[in-house]
Design a protein around this motif. Structure first.
Motif, short mmCIF file in Angstrom:
data_model
loop_
_atom_site.label_atom_id
_atom_site.label_comp_id
_atom_site.label_asym_id
_atom_site.label_seq_id
_atom_site.Cartn_x
_atom_site.Cartn_y
_atom_site.Cartn_z
N LEU A 97 -60.04 -34.09 -26.81
CA LEU A 97 -60.11 -35.40 -27.46
C LEU A 97 -61.06 -35.35 -28.66
CD1 LEU A 97 -59.36 -38.44 -27.40
CD2 LEU A 97 -61.33 -38.79 -25.89
N ASN A 98 -62.17 -34.67 -28.47
CA ASN A 98 -63.15 -34.53 -29.55
C ASN A 98 -62.51 -33.85 -30.76
OD1 ASN A 98 -65.20 -33.19 -31.18
ND2 ASN A 98 -66.67 -33.92 -29.66
N ARG A 99 -61.81 -32.76 -30.52
CA ARG A 99 -61.19 -32.03 -31.63
C ARG A 99 -60.17 -32.92 -32.35
NH1 ARG A 99 -61.10 -27.54 -28.08
NH2 ARG A 99 -59.03 -28.17 -27.38
N HIS A 100 -59.42 -33.70 -31.59
CA HIS A 100 -58.41 -34.55 -32.23
C HIS A 100 -59.07 -35.63 -33.09
CE1 HIS A 100 -54.58 -36.63 -32.76
NE2 HIS A 100 -55.29 -37.73 -32.66
N LEU A 101 -60.07 -36.29 -32.55
CA LEU A 101 -60.66 -37.42 -33.27
C LEU A 101 -61.52 -36.97 -34.46
CD1 LEU A 101 -61.58 -39.77 -30.29
CD2 LEU A 101 -59.67 -39.99 -31.88
N TYR A 102 -62.07 -35.76 -34.37
CA TYR A 102 -62.88 -35.24 -35.49
C TYR A 102 -62.08 -34.34 -36.43
CZ TYR A 102 -67.43 -36.97 -33.90
OH TYR A 102 -68.49 -37.77 -33.55
N TRP A 103 -60.78 -34.21 -36.19
CA TRP A 103 -59.90 -33.37 -37.02
C TRP A 103 -60.44 -31.93 -37.09
CZ3 TRP A 103 -59.02 -36.63 -42.14
CH2 TRP A 103 -58.65 -37.93 -41.79
N SER A 104 -60.97 -31.44 -36.00
CA SER A 104 -61.63 -30.14 -36.07
C SER A 104 -60.81 -29.03 -35.40
CB SER A 104 -63.01 -30.22 -35.41
OG SER A 104 -62.87 -30.58 -34.05
N GLY A 105 -59.64 -29.35 -34.88
CA GLY A 105 -58.86 -28.35 -34.17
C GLY A 105 -58.19 -27.35 -35.11
N GLY A 106 -58.10 -26.11 -34.67
CA GLY A 106 -57.37 -25.09 -35.42
C GLY A 106 -55.94 -25.02 -34.92
N SER A 107 -55.16 -24.13 -35.55
CA SER A 107 -53.75 -24.06 -35.16
C SER A 107 -53.56 -23.55 -33.73
CB SER A 107 -53.00 -23.17 -36.15
OG SER A 107 -53.62 -21.90 -36.20
N ASP A 108 -54.55 -22.81 -33.23
CA ASP A 108 -54.43 -22.28 -31.87
C ASP A 108 -55.02 -23.21 -30.81
OD1 ASP A 108 -53.18 -20.04 -32.82
OD2 ASP A 108 -55.07 -18.96 -33.11
N ASP A 109 -55.68 -24.27 -31.25
CA ASP A 109 -56.29 -25.19 -30.29
C ASP A 109 -55.26 -26.18 -29.75
OD1 ASP A 109 -58.96 -24.28 -30.39
OD2 ASP A 109 -59.18 -25.24 -32.35
N GLU A 110 -55.49 -26.59 -28.54
CA GLU A 110 -54.57 -27.57 -27.97
C GLU A 110 -54.83 -28.96 -28.57
OE1 GLU A 110 -55.20 -29.00 -23.94
OE2 GLU A 110 -56.96 -27.72 -23.82
N ASP A 111 -53.77 -29.71 -28.73
CA ASP A 111 -53.88 -31.10 -29.20
C ASP A 111 -52.62 -31.82 -28.73
OD1 ASP A 111 -54.25 -33.51 -30.37
OD2 ASP A 111 -54.46 -32.77 -32.43
N ASN A 112 -52.81 -32.68 -27.76
CA ASN A 112 -51.65 -33.37 -27.20
C ASN A 112 -51.63 -34.85 -27.59
OD1 ASN A 112 -49.24 -33.21 -25.79
ND2 ASN A 112 -50.17 -33.90 -23.87
N PHE A 113 -52.41 -35.21 -28.61
CA PHE A 113 -52.49 -36.62 -29.01
C PHE A 113 -51.79 -36.86 -30.35
CE2 PHE A 113 -56.43 -36.00 -26.47
CZ PHE A 113 -56.14 -36.88 -25.45
N VAL A 114 -51.35 -38.09 -30.51
CA VAL A 114 -50.80 -38.56 -31.78
C VAL A 114 -51.54 -39.85 -32.12
CG1 VAL A 114 -48.75 -39.39 -32.99
CG2 VAL A 114 -48.53 -37.59 -31.27
N SER A 115 -52.04 -39.93 -33.35
CA SER A 115 -52.83 -41.11 -33.75
C SER A 115 -51.98 -42.18 -34.41
CB SER A 115 -53.93 -40.69 -34.73
OG SER A 115 -54.95 -40.02 -34.05
N TRP A 116 -52.33 -43.42 -34.13
CA TRP A 116 -51.67 -44.58 -34.72
C TRP A 116 -52.77 -45.56 -35.10
CZ3 TRP A 116 -46.20 -44.56 -34.54
CH2 TRP A 116 -45.64 -43.59 -33.70
N SER A 117 -52.42 -46.53 -35.92
CA SER A 117 -53.41 -47.57 -36.22
C SER A 117 -52.74 -48.93 -36.25
CB SER A 117 -54.08 -47.30 -37.57
OG SER A 117 -54.97 -48.36 -37.89
#
Lengths: 240, 99
Positions: A97-117
């Protein structure tokens, strides 16, 4: 003997109709926070009617008129079909969650979230921010009607932060707790807080017949800058 | 003069807008097909409340760098529109309708 076995068999037989459940699970991955999360079910149902998302070819995951998929769901990687609240390792979930919200994930990191506003204004500002590396013709604004989607498929970032910040052991200042504080922070001069209505969905979400997707260029050409001339101010676009 | 209820941030806020802005908002709304009316309203409602939007500007300031952020502030809310009823009909808007 045979009759007793038959009776036992009938007693354990489950004739529940699962068709709705199967259908729902096939088209979305709802958030199911347990009682220990401190998030009530009613709170999850309080989602803004319309949510917006901006995407382009550089966006993680995939978006089209049928599906909104996270990076993991698109690649069928990691725990793409598992609710974040079902994950045993809460620290790992907090890091994701931290990586997703801080835009800090790399291509190999997991990210299962999609952001909306829920804020169209913020999404339009974000489009102009992204314009430095992507043409408006290749950028799309998606609007979804959350009333047409199953419940619990969207969750406020603030609720996720509240549920996972205590499991976040990130170093430095980019912590979930820090983000939670920032979102609630009052401005020095203005009577507002630093919050812009972010919601997250997870995994793959079927949005067919529940959404409208339009290129940003079409929105601009149809008169966006007439409505908000500040967005098209040449003085600012020149500097960007 | 028409008065619209902001529905996306705070349903208690009302503000004025111009007739030609309603027209452009409707044109943009039409791009979204069946969502025409609510999306038109959302674009019309970009005339934001002053205070939270200042906060939003601050939120996005780091993304733009110092001095590069365009400012979103409330413009002068002059009111000039033809007929309130006419515009309401075009928007299919009812004052107490909630989106």
């Amino acid at each position: 003997m045979a009759a007793a076995s038959l009776i036992d068999g009938f007693q354990t037989l489950n004739v529940r109709d699962d068709s709705d459940e199967i259908q729902e699970h096939a088209t979305c991955l709802p958030f199911n926070p347990g009682p220990d999360s401190g998030i009530s079910s009613q709170r999850l149902d309080r989602v803004d009617r319309y949510l917006f998302r901006l995407f382009d070819k550089y966006s993680d995951g995939s978006m089209d008129s049928k599906w909104a998929k996270s990076k993991d769901a698109e690649e069928s990687k990691f725990k793409y079909d598992k609710d974040v609240f079902e994950r045993k390792d809460r620290h790992e979930a907090a890091r994701a969650l931290n990586r997703h919200l801080y835009w800090s994930g790399g291509s190999d990191d997991e990210d299962n979230f999609v952001s909306w506003s829920s804020s169209l204004l913020v999404v339009l500002q974000y489009a102009h921010y992204r314009a430095s590396r992507c043409d408006f013709r290749e950028m799309f604004l998606c609007a979804v009607d959350t009333n047409l989607l199953p419940s619990k498929v969207f969750m406020r970032d603030m609720d996720l932060l509240a549920a996972f910040s205590r499991f976040d052991n990130s170093d430095g200042r980019d912590t979930l707790l820090g983000l939670q504080c920032l979102r609630q922070k009052k401005h020095m001069h203005y009577n507002g807080s630093y919050y812009f209505g972010e919601y997250l969905s997870q995994g793959a979400l079927r949005i067919e017949h529940c959404c409208g997707i339009v290129p940003m260029a079409a929105i601009i050409n149809t008169g966006l800058y007439t409505l908000r001339r500040e967005l098209g101010d040449p003085a600012t676009t020149k500097e960007r | 003069m028409i008065c619209l209820r902001e529905t996306f941030y705070d349903s208690s806020v009302r503000y004025l807008t111009h007739d030609h802005k309603v027209e452009y908002a409707l044109r943009i709304g039409r791009l979204f097909g069946s969502f025409q009316v609510p999306i038109a309203l959302a674009f019309l409602a970009l005339e934001p409340r002053r205070i939270p939007d200042e906060a939003m500007v601050e939120e996005f300031r780091p993304l733009y760098g110092k001095g590069r952020l365009f400012s979103i502030t409330s413009s002068t809310r002059e009111a000039e529109a033809n007929s309130k009823q006419k515009v309401m009909e075009r928007l299919n808007f009812h004052p107490i309708r909630r989106w």
